[in-house]
Design a protein around this motif. Structure first.
Motif, PDB file in Angstrom:
ATOM      1  N   LEU A  45      42.655 -46.816  -4.538  1.00 18.78           N
ATOM      2  CA  LEU A  45      42.361 -45.754  -3.576  1.00 18.78           C
ATOM      3  C   LEU A  45      43.638 -45.013  -3.188  1.00 18.78           C
ATOM      4  CD1 LEU A  45      40.179 -44.305  -1.997  1.00 18.78           C
ATOM      5  CD2 LEU A  45      40.467 -45.982  -0.165  1.00 18.78           C
ATOM      6  N   ALA A  46      44.747 -45.717  -3.101  1.00 17.34           N
ATOM      7  CA  ALA A  46      46.028 -45.068  -2.819  1.00 17.34           C
ATOM      8  C   ALA A  46      46.392 -44.103  -3.946  1.00 17.34           C
ATOM      9  CB  ALA A  46      47.116 -46.111  -2.633  1.00 17.34           C
ATOM     10  N   GLU A  47      46.141 -44.514  -5.184  1.00 18.36           N
ATOM     11  CA  GLU A  47      46.400 -43.633  -6.327  1.00 18.36           C
ATOM     12  C   GLU A  47      45.548 -42.370  -6.248  1.00 18.36           C
ATOM     13  OE1 GLU A  47      47.688 -45.976 -10.280  1.00 18.36           O
ATOM     14  OE2 GLU A  47      45.642 -46.368  -9.620  1.00 18.36           O
ATOM     15  N   LYS A  48      44.268 -42.562  -5.931  1.00 19.71           N
ATOM     16  CA  LYS A  48      43.362 -41.419  -5.831  1.00 19.71           C
ATOM     17  C   LYS A  48      43.785 -40.501  -4.685  1.00 19.71           C
ATOM     18  CE  LYS A  48      38.528 -40.313  -6.331  1.00 19.71           C
ATOM     19  NZ  LYS A  48      37.185 -40.817  -6.496  1.00 19.71           N
ATOM     20  N   ALA A  49      44.208 -41.096  -3.562  1.00 15.01           N
ATOM     21  CA  ALA A  49      44.667 -40.305  -2.419  1.00 15.01           C
ATOM     22  C   ALA A  49      45.888 -39.479  -2.797  1.00 15.01           C
ATOM     23  CB  ALA A  49      44.982 -41.218  -1.236  1.00 15.01           C
ATOM     24  N   SER A  50      46.788 -40.054  -3.567  1.00 14.36           N
ATOM     25  CA  SER A  50      47.979 -39.301  -3.963  1.00 14.36           C
ATOM     26  C   SER A  50      47.591 -38.096  -4.821  1.00 14.36           C
ATOM     27  CB  SER A  50      48.977 -40.196  -4.698  1.00 14.36           C
ATOM     28  OG  SER A  50      48.568 -40.484  -6.007  1.00 14.36           O
ATOM     29  N   GLU A  51      46.558 -38.231  -5.634  1.00 15.52           N
ATOM     30  CA  GLU A  51      46.077 -37.106  -6.438  1.00 15.52           C
ATOM     31  C   GLU A  51      45.422 -36.050  -5.550  1.00 15.52           C
ATOM     32  OE1 GLU A  51      43.462 -38.648  -9.445  1.00 15.52           O
ATOM     33  OE2 GLU A  51      44.991 -40.041 -10.177  1.00 15.52           O
ATOM     34  N   VAL A  52      44.542 -36.502  -4.655  1.00 20.86           N
ATOM     35  CA  VAL A  52      43.824 -35.579  -3.771  1.00 20.86           C
ATOM     36  C   VAL A  52      44.789 -34.842  -2.852  1.00 20.86           C
ATOM     37  CG1 VAL A  52      42.188 -35.488  -1.836  1.00 20.86           C
ATOM     38  CG2 VAL A  52      41.630 -36.822  -3.868  1.00 20.86           C
ATOM     39  N   TYR A  53      45.792 -35.555  -2.347  1.00 19.55           N
ATOM     40  CA  TYR A  53      46.754 -34.958  -1.424  1.00 19.55           C
ATOM     41  C   TYR A  53      47.895 -34.257  -2.144  1.00 19.55           C
ATOM     42  CZ  TYR A  53      44.393 -38.056   1.950  1.00 19.55           C
ATOM     43  OH  TYR A  53      43.460 -38.705   2.715  1.00 19.55           O
ATOM     44  N   LYS A  54      47.854 -34.294  -3.496  1.00 19.48           N
ATOM     45  CA  LYS A  54      48.864 -33.649  -4.339  1.00 19.48           C
ATOM     46  C   LYS A  54      50.284 -34.089  -3.967  1.00 19.48           C
ATOM     47  CE  LYS A  54      45.975 -29.602  -5.275  1.00 19.48           C
ATOM     48  NZ  LYS A  54      44.744 -30.216  -4.981  1.00 19.48           N
ATOM     49  N   MET A  55      50.459 -35.403  -3.997  1.00 23.58           N
ATOM     50  CA  MET A  55      51.729 -36.001  -3.591  1.00 23.58           C
ATOM     51  C   MET A  55      51.953 -37.254  -4.430  1.00 23.58           C
ATOM     52  SD  MET A  55      52.547 -37.215   0.212  1.00 23.58           S
ATOM     53  CE  MET A  55      53.183 -35.570   0.495  1.00 23.58           C
ATOM     54  N   PRO A  56      53.170 -37.465  -4.936  1.00 19.89           N
ATOM     55  CA  PRO A  56      53.424 -38.698  -5.697  1.00 19.89           C
ATOM     56  C   PRO A  56      53.168 -39.929  -4.834  1.00 19.89           C
ATOM     57  CG  PRO A  56      55.293 -37.176  -5.846  1.00 19.89           C
ATOM     58  CD  PRO A  56      54.353 -36.621  -4.830  1.00 19.89           C
ATOM     59  N   ILE A  57      52.591 -40.941  -5.424  1.00 20.10           N
ATOM     60  CA  ILE A  57      52.267 -42.148  -4.677  1.00 20.10           C
ATOM     61  C   ILE A  57      53.528 -42.775  -4.068  1.00 20.10           C
ATOM     62  CG2 ILE A  57      52.368 -43.760  -6.608  1.00 20.10           C
ATOM     63  CD1 ILE A  57      49.793 -45.067  -5.313  1.00 20.10           C
ATOM     64  N   GLU A  58      54.660 -42.580  -4.724  1.00 20.86           N
ATOM     65  CA  GLU A  58      55.918 -43.123  -4.213  1.00 20.86           C
ATOM     66  C   GLU A  58      56.300 -42.514  -2.853  1.00 20.86           C
ATOM     67  OE1 GLU A  58      55.798 -41.572  -7.298  1.00 20.86           O
ATOM     68  OE2 GLU A  58      55.548 -43.402  -8.466  1.00 20.86           O
ATOM     69  N   CYS A  59      55.741 -41.340  -2.541  1.00 25.33           N
ATOM     70  CA  CYS A  59      56.058 -40.656  -1.289  1.00 25.33           C
ATOM     71  C   CYS A  59      55.138 -41.082  -0.144  1.00 25.33           C
ATOM     72  CB  CYS A  59      55.972 -39.147  -1.469  1.00 25.33           C
ATOM     73  SG  CYS A  59      57.261 -38.507  -2.537  1.00 25.33           S
ATOM     74  N   LEU A  60      54.081 -41.837  -0.458  1.00 26.09           N
ATOM     75  CA  LEU A  60      53.159 -42.275   0.581  1.00 26.09           C
ATOM     76  C   LEU A  60      53.638 -43.582   1.209  1.00 26.09           C
ATOM     77  CD1 LEU A  60      49.720 -41.590  -1.116  1.00 26.09           C
ATOM     78  CD2 LEU A  60      50.842 -40.237   0.655  1.00 26.09           C
ATOM     79  N   TYR A  61      53.580 -43.638   2.511  1.00 24.08           N
ATOM     80  CA  TYR A  61      53.926 -44.867   3.231  1.00 24.08           C
ATOM     81  C   TYR A  61      52.713 -45.789   3.189  1.00 24.08           C
ATOM     82  CZ  TYR A  61      55.206 -48.088   6.902  1.00 24.08           C
ATOM     83  OH  TYR A  61      55.480 -49.233   7.612  1.00 24.08           O
TER      84      TYR A  61
END
Length: 64
Positions: A45-61
């Protein structure tokens, strides 16, 4: 690299919790739950969120 919370990423993407939930295929309360405690979010779900939010997963806390 600075990290951004799931809530901030969603807001920056111009989405409401309901809108994000529709794109992620989950209930809006699920979005709220993971925004409150991102350490419990499943990686898929974190991977999908990074796609939806157009942000690399590495940038998500994703932790406490």
């Amino acid at each position: 690299m600075p990290k951004i919370t799931l809530r901030a990423a969603r807001v920056n993407a111009g989405l409401t919790q309901k809108g994000a939930a529709e794109l992620l295929g989950v209930h809006f309360l699920t979005v709220a739950k993971y925004e409150k405690d991102s350490s419990k979010i499943p990686f898929s779900l974190a991977e999908k969120a990074s796609e939806v939010y157009k942000m690399p997963i590495e940038c998500l806390y994703l932790g406490k």
